[in-house]
Write an enzyme that holds these catalytic residues in place. Structure first.
Site, PDB file in Angstrom:
ATOM      1  N   ASP A 103      42.244  68.096  29.591  1.00 30.26           N
ATOM      2  CA  ASP A 103      43.619  68.546  29.387  1.00 30.26           C
ATOM      3  C   ASP A 103      43.846  69.384  28.136  1.00 30.26           C
ATOM      4  OD1 ASP A 103      43.091  66.402  27.775  1.00 30.26           O
ATOM      5  OD2 ASP A 103      45.066  65.506  27.953  1.00 30.26           O
ATOM      6  N   GLU A 104      42.785  69.817  27.466  1.00 33.26           N
ATOM      7  CA  GLU A 104      42.992  70.682  26.302  1.00 33.26           C
ATOM      8  C   GLU A 104      41.785  71.572  26.079  1.00 33.26           C
ATOM      9  OE1 GLU A 104      43.081  68.990  22.335  1.00 33.26           O
ATOM     10  OE2 GLU A 104      42.168  67.136  23.074  1.00 33.26           O
TER      11      GLU A 104
END
Length: 356
Positions: A103-104
């Site tokens: 997610d990043e």
């Protein structure tokens, strides 16, 4: 000067669940291991955070804080599929991508000619594309260096972005609280406060060698960060070989039980870091490190497939025997990692090999 964007999805696992199951929206929700298995929280939505719930918190404690918490075991295959969608969006703007987790990621858009070559406009476009194509929101930070891009991405969460330009960097970094610098944990922040150091401007007035004497190699890093210096390039093929946590104690300790108490806090932090940054990899070994009052250190390791508190305790016992009466000034634990997993268990199983 480089143009770095740090993109961070907002409460990713929970957001995917709320997207796919609208009945969860507006209610406190978390993805994590069950209370019966003494699991931990992987992530939670912002409604749950209002109750003080956060990642790596014991599920049982989270349910005490919020009895109405909706707890889901997670759907890792879905999260991975959506992550691939997001990565495809990144590739429209640059091939210099360093994924940190599902997610990043960091993106170097220094050479991107789209949107007038403006990193600010590129970050806005990426966030629009993500929302339009996945139904999820992302936050972003834009800066000339990696660590400041990551700091910036937290400022206007959720669903926002913050830009640190070369012109605004000196004022921004001078006022930046030291605990915002990656690597400055509670213990380090406390020691810095004892030295009357609270912001980067304070550290700018301290000779680097003085920080190195107190904090070792991290003292040099801290001094550089205080001036906004971060020469690290993006690593598109980044594969973590290990993930660990350690703490330098304010005072030496002299008993195995005291070491165990310190390790209990580190275990929770290690579980959180594993979920955020290394959940795609397999654990191959566990490591315990002790640094003694005379600055000599020892490490004990053993092969393992999970974050086992019992094995960590056994390793600590072996390491403690080497103290021979010396005080302990640092306790550290780590997990050695191997390649990406070939068979992905569900989120309940992955996170929650660590019983808390």
């Amino acid at each position: 000067m480089k143009k770095i964007i740090h993109v961070d999805m907002d409460c990713y696992y929970a957001a995917v669940e709320m997207r796919d199951f609208p009945e969860y929206r507006g209610k406190p929700l978390a993805v994590g291991g069950s209370r019966e298995r003494r699991g931990v929280i992987s992530t939670c939505n912002y409604e749950a955070r209002k109750f003080g719930i956060h990642s790596a918190m014991a599920t049982g404690y989270a349910l005490k804080l919020c009895p109405a918490l909706i707890l889901l075991p997670g759907r890792m295959e879905v999260y991975k599929a959506v992550s691939r969608q997001i990565h495809t969006i990144f590739e429209r703007y640059t091939d210099k991508i360093e994924p940190l987790s599902l997610d990043e990621a960091y993106l170097d858009v220094s050479d991107c000619q789209l949107h007038q070559s403006s990193a600010t406009l590129i970050a806005e476009a990426i966030r629009r594309d993500i929302l339009a194509e996945t139904g999820l929101t992302a936050s972003a930070g834009v800066a000339p260096v990696k660590f400041l891009a990551k700091v910036a991405s937290e400022i206007n969460k959720p669903n926002g972005q913050y830009v640190i330009t070369p012109e605004s960097l000196p004022d921004f970094i001078a006022a930046l609280p030291l605990e915002k610098i990656p690597g400055v944990g509670k213990v380090t922040a406390s020691r810095l406060a004892e030295m009357q150091l609270f912001t980067c401007a304070d550290v700018q007035r301290i000779p680097q060698h003085q920080l190195v004497e107190i904090f070792g190699k991290f003292g040099q890093v801290l001094h550089q960060r205080a001036f906004g210096i971060d020469a690290r390039e993006l690593n598109p093929n980044r594969i973590r070989k290990s993930i660990g946590v350690e703490t330098t104690l304010a005072r030496d300790i002299y008993s195995a039980e005291q070491c165990r108490q310190v390790m209990q806090h580190l275990l929770k932090e290690l579980a959180g870091r594993f979920q955020r940054h290394a959940r795609e990899q397999q654990i191959g070994k566990l490591v315990v490190k002790l640094k003694f009052a005379d600055f000599r250190q020892t490490t004990i390791e053993s092969r393992a497939a999970e974050l086992s508190p019992q094995l960590f305790d056994n390793l600590l016992t072996q390491a403690w025997l080497r103290a021979n009466g010396r005080g302990i000034r640092l306790v550290g634990i780590a997990a050695g990692l191997s390649a990406a997993v070939t068979k992905e268990p569900n989120a309940n199983e992955r996170q929650l090999t660590l019983n808390i």
